[in-house]
Scaffold this active site. Structure first.
Site, PDB file in Angstrom:
ATOM      1  N   HIS A   1     -12.144  60.257  72.148  1.00 18.32           N
ATOM      2  CA  HIS A   1     -12.982  59.662  71.106  1.00 18.32           C
ATOM      3  C   HIS A   1     -12.626  58.198  70.886  1.00 18.32           C
ATOM      4  O   HIS A   1     -11.695  57.892  70.130  1.00 18.32           O
ATOM      5  CB  HIS A   1     -12.801  60.436  69.803  1.00 18.32           C
TER       6      HIS A   1
ATOM      7  N   GLY B   1      -7.704  67.953  63.152  1.00 17.41           N
ATOM      8  CA  GLY B   1      -8.813  68.071  64.101  1.00 17.41           C
ATOM      9  C   GLY B   1      -9.940  68.855  63.460  1.00 17.41           C
ATOM     10  O   GLY B   1     -11.075  68.384  63.420  1.00 17.41           O
TER      11      GLY B   1
ATOM     12  N   LEU C   1     -12.039  69.295  60.772  1.00 15.21           N
ATOM     13  CA  LEU C   1     -12.249  68.254  59.763  1.00 15.21           C
ATOM     14  C   LEU C   1     -12.017  68.768  58.345  1.00 15.21           C
ATOM     15  O   LEU C   1     -12.336  69.907  58.019  1.00 15.21           O
ATOM     16  CB  LEU C   1     -13.650  67.661  59.914  1.00 15.21           C
TER      17      LEU C   1
ATOM     18  N   ASP D   1     -16.202  60.432  57.833  1.00 17.50           N
ATOM     19  CA  ASP D   1     -17.375  61.029  57.170  1.00 17.50           C
ATOM     20  C   ASP D   1     -17.294  62.548  57.235  1.00 17.50           C
ATOM     21  O   ASP D   1     -17.525  63.244  56.250  1.00 17.50           O
ATOM     22  CB  ASP D   1     -18.668  60.582  57.885  1.00 17.50           C
TER      23      ASP D   1
ATOM     24  N   ASN E   1     -18.147  54.769  58.358  1.00 15.02           N
ATOM     25  CA  ASN E   1     -18.923  54.154  59.451  1.00 15.02           C
ATOM     26  C   ASN E   1     -20.343  54.716  59.567  1.00 15.02           C
ATOM     27  O   ASN E   1     -21.110  54.320  60.438  1.00 15.02           O
ATOM     28  CB  ASN E   1     -18.161  54.221  60.786  1.00 15.02           C
TER      29      ASN E   1
ATOM     30  N   HIS F   1     -18.981  58.115  69.745  1.00 18.72           N
ATOM     31  CA  HIS F   1     -18.051  58.959  68.979  1.00 18.72           C
ATOM     32  C   HIS F   1     -17.066  59.696  69.884  1.00 18.72           C
ATOM     33  O   HIS F   1     -15.855  59.610  69.686  1.00 18.72           O
ATOM     34  CB  HIS F   1     -18.830  59.978  68.124  1.00 18.72           C
TER      35      HIS F   1
ATOM     36  N   GLU G   1      -9.925  78.901  47.441  1.00 17.56           N
ATOM     37  CA  GLU G   1      -8.993  79.477  48.416  1.00 17.56           C
ATOM     38  C   GLU G   1      -8.748  78.533  49.590  1.00 17.56           C
ATOM     39  O   GLU G   1      -7.622  78.414  50.086  1.00 17.56           O
ATOM     40  CB  GLU G   1      -9.524  80.816  48.950  1.00 17.56           C
TER      41      GLU G   1
ATOM     42  N   HIS H   1      -5.009  94.010  47.111  1.00 20.17           N
ATOM     43  CA  HIS H   1      -6.280  94.739  47.165  1.00 20.17           C
ATOM     44  C   HIS H   1      -6.665  94.954  48.620  1.00 20.17           C
ATOM     45  O   HIS H   1      -7.687  94.482  49.099  1.00 20.17           O
ATOM     46  CB  HIS H   1      -7.362  93.984  46.391  1.00 20.17           C
TER      47      HIS H   1
ATOM     48  N   ASP I   1     -15.228  97.837  42.877  1.00 20.64           N
ATOM     49  CA  ASP I   1     -15.793  96.513  43.183  1.00 20.64           C
ATOM     50  C   ASP I   1     -16.716  96.536  44.401  1.00 20.64           C
ATOM     51  O   ASP I   1     -17.527  95.629  44.596  1.00 20.64           O
ATOM     52  CB  ASP I   1     -14.684  95.473  43.375  1.00 20.64           C
TER      53      ASP I   1
ATOM     54  N   HIS J   1     -15.868  93.330  48.124  1.00 25.41           N
ATOM     55  CA  HIS J   1     -14.468  93.084  47.785  1.00 25.41           C
ATOM     56  C   HIS J   1     -13.499  93.974  48.566  1.00 25.41           C
ATOM     57  O   HIS J   1     -12.295  93.880  48.376  1.00 25.41           O
ATOM     58  CB  HIS J   1     -14.249  93.306  46.287  1.00 25.41           C
TER      59      HIS J   1
ATOM     60  N   ARG K   1      -3.765  97.677  45.744  1.00 22.28           N
ATOM     61  CA  ARG K   1      -4.126  97.642  44.331  1.00 22.28           C
ATOM     62  C   ARG K   1      -3.660  98.932  43.664  1.00 22.28           C
ATOM     63  O   ARG K   1      -3.234  98.944  42.514  1.00 22.28           O
ATOM     64  CB  ARG K   1      -5.634  97.526  44.192  1.00 22.28           C
TER      65      ARG K   1
END
Ligand code: TPP
Length: 660
Positions: free
Chosen positions: A26, A114, A116, A155, A185, A260, A405, A455, A463, A467, A514
């Site tokens: 790149h 790497g 992103l 970006d 850019n 790029h 998370e 859980h 749930d 879940h 749980r």
């Protein structure tokens, strides 16, 4: 040419030449942002290239890892132990200059980046680590931990949601020693950012509580320098500096997305070198640059020496603190905590046992920071009485990540990259999916991070399927270098924590129920310590078994029930507790065969997808698993519905092996 210009051009052309030589890579961002990296390293960064692990160095994170050639050029010119030969071996087998930066390969590379957005998230963890450690260890006149974290983000980094999650926390915690520079850019792979990006990024960061500066005149070095200086003055805000750059700056392909991720080609490079009055010779390094490198080495060594002098006096005044600080950076968390590992005599959910373990030992590991993505109560990860980490309470030991998370995972990685901190964090097993990219990187980068995933099966009940983890346990086992431990009772939870704390070279996930499970009577069964071998024979027969049942976690108790029923029928049954596949795999072949012999009928029971068990039970074996999504219902009803009851298991085994 002035020195600034010579060094910047050296960085530019070394980067371009790396990509040309490799015939891949790149070049665009290195050309566009070389000067930004240069200003950070030249004017601000505190580092010693001769000791890349100096604990009080400033951290520089290249979040946009695809611009690795830029990082390698910078590190080379700043005196790190990267030879010109290695630059020539960019992206080649076993070089220390891989396609994307890898912390374990290259001196000076702080994070593996790497994917992103990850580096951005890591940097927030580094700034939290700095805040906590400086608050804990510094004393009047002795700022032994006192550094900045700089980030170069693209970006793409800022489009990724993780950057918003992590930035929100950085703003909330007022991490003023975090400085992010945006390589603005306006080009990504598919074309201009306007194809998919119209938010006002500056306003976004402003709203998240950052100090925002915008440099339109992006190649004006003194403006960048001034902005960084301003940023460093901030007392209660992280800093965001937008620098308007141009991809492939100075080349015929400037502002073109084609620059790029592909070599520019000989013709374009030569044309550009001529334009910049640069010799056409590949990997050309002017005398000035060699001298610059020598100077940087001298300066760096001096910087660390100055710090060492202060540290020696600190050690004289605060020997215990100094010792602790160094130990923490060696990931030596001491032995004291082991004395407090609880011994359980009563059954309880393994998540509850984990909470008791954590609360018993955390006081003895003062730089262990435990967090949760808004599930402290459910995951039992809260350290009672040890305070919340907040802007006005930097010594709080509990990190409220909010419902984030993904950021939690990246921030924990950042703390581990930084060193000195033992990061632990919890959520429901099913939401490990939300942090999976970060778990993968923790494993790749060899980071000591501890996950508490509670859980752990459809047995969570009401749930319902959203879940209820079904595939997560198996899918975590697929990640190389991640240890997954699913203890079967409270005492094994204690040992699981010990394993995770003693493991230095990678992450560990502790998988918890749980629902309540019994405590095994260790006067009858072998000690819980046996999970240190990953798997062990929990209950055996007098002579060689007719059937071996393997199980993990709560299903171990079901396996024991099945054993009783099978033995009533005269079928000699061995139970193997498979708490951790990965640890078991590290044992000697002889032990493995003792535990799971060949040529015997084998059964595996796990309340989740079963594919990974076939390795152990063989193609003729039986895997009793859950191969579909769960259902919303009380857990006892689900147990019936899924057939995870002693009698049903018994008949399944008898039927499978055609035993009448
Ligand atoms: C999570 C993730 N998704 C996709 C990619 C593939 N990828 C690499 S660079 C890039 C975007 C490039 O745009 P930008 O971040 O602006 O970098 P620049 O073009 O300025 O070099 C993408 C999509 C990636 N590396 N990580």
């Amino acid at each position: 040419m002035k020195e600034d210009e010579i060094i910047i051009n050296t960085i530019r052309f070394l980067s371009v030449d790396q990509v040309e030589r490799a015939k891949s890579g790149h070049p665009g961002m290195p050309l566009g942002a070389a000067h930004v990296g240069y200003i950070i390293f030249d004017r601000f960064l505190k580092f010693n290239p001769k000791n890349p692990r100096w604990i009080n160095r400033d951290r520089f994170v290249l979040s946009a890892g695809h611009a690795s050639a830029l990082l390698y050029s910078l590190l080379f010119l700043n005196g790190y132990d990267i030879s010109i030969e290695e630059l020539k071996r960019f992206r080649q087998l076993d070089s220390i200059t891989p396609g994307h930066p890898e912390n374990i390969l290259t001196p000076g590379v702080e994070v593996t980046s790497g994917p992103l957005g990850q580096g951005f998230g890591n940097s927030v963890g580094m700034a939290i680590a700095e805040r906590y450690l400086s608050s804990y260890f510094n004393r009047e006149g002795f700022n032994v931990i006192d550094h900045y974290t700089y980030v170069l983000a693209s970006d793409g980094d800022l489009m990724e949601g993780i950057s918003s999650e992590a930035a929100a926390l950085a703003g909330h915690f007022k991490l003023n020693k975090l400085i992010v520079i945006w390589d603005n850019n306006k080009v990504t792979i598919d074309g201009p950012t306007s194809l998919a990006w119209s938010e006002n990024v500056l306003e976004r960061f402003h709203a998240l509580g950052w100090y925002v500066q915008d440099i339109e005149d992006g190649y004006n070095l003194s403006k960048i320098e001034d902005a960084v200086r301003n940023a460093r003055e901030q007392k209660d805000k992280p800093s965001f500096i937008a620098v308007r750059t141009h991809i492939a700056y100075g080349s015929r392909l400037q502002d073109d997305s084609r620059a790029h991720g592909a070599p520019l080609g000989k013709e374009v490079v030569e044309e550009m070198k001529k334009k910049f009055n640069w010799p056409l010779e590949e990997f050309y390094i002017p005398e000035e640059a060699w001298r610059y490198r020598e100077e940087k080495i001298k300066n760096g060594v001096k910087m660390e020496e100055e710090w060492r002098r202060i540290f020696e006096r600190y050690r004289e005044n605060y020997p215990d603190l100094a010792d602790l600080l160094l130990r923490c950076f060696n990931r030596d968390w001491g032995k004291e905590y082991k004395k407090y590992l609880p011994v359980f005599t009563e059954g309880m959910a393994t998540r509850a046992a984990s909470g008791k373990v954590l609360n018993a030992i955390a006081k003895h590991i003062p730089t262990m920071l435990v967090g949760s993505a808004d599930l402290f109560e459910s995951t039992n990860t809260y350290l009672h009485g040890l305070g919340d980490f907040q802007a006005d309470n930097p010594l709080g030991r509990n990190i409220h990540y909010g419902v984030r998370e993904h950021a939690m995972g990246a921030i924990m990685n950042g703390m581990a990259y930084h060193g000195g901190i033992l990061p632990c964090g919890g959520t429901f097993l099913v939401f490990s999916d939300y942090m999976r990219p970060t778990i993968r990187l923790a494993a790749m980068a060899g980071l000591q991070v501890i996950y508490v995933f509670s859980h752990d099966s459809v047995w969570i009940g009401e749930d319902g399927p959203t879940h209820q983890p079904v595939e997560q346990l198996s899918s975590l086992r697929l990640i190389p270098n991640l240890w997954v431990i699913r203890p079967c009772d409270p005492n094994e939870v204690s040992v699981a924590w010990e394993i995770a704390i003693e493991r230095k070279d990678g992450p560990t996930a502790i998988i918890l129920t749980r629902q309540k499970v019994p405590v095994l009577d260790r006067n009858i069964y072998p000690t819980a310590d046996n999970i240190k071998k990953g798997a062990y024979v929990l209950a055996d027969t007098d002579s060689s078994p007719d059937i071996v049942i393997l199980a993990s976690g709560s299903e171990v108790h079901l396996a024991l029930q099945a054993k009783r029923m099978l033995e009533d029928k005269g079928i000699k049954t061995r139970i193997v507790n498979m708490a951790s596949f990965e640890i078991f795999e590290q044992q000697e072949e002889k032990y493995k065969l003792e535990v799971i012999p060949r040529n015997v009928r084998k059964v595996a029971i796990e309340a989740g997808r079963g594919l990974c068990w076939y390795k152990y039970v063989g193609e003729n074996g039986l895997v009793i698993s859950i191969e579909r999504f769960g259902k919303s219902a009380p857990y006892q009803d689900l147990i019936k519905d899924f057939g995870f009851e002693g009698e049903k298991i018994l008949y399944e085994i008898l039927g499978h092996f055609k035993i009448s």
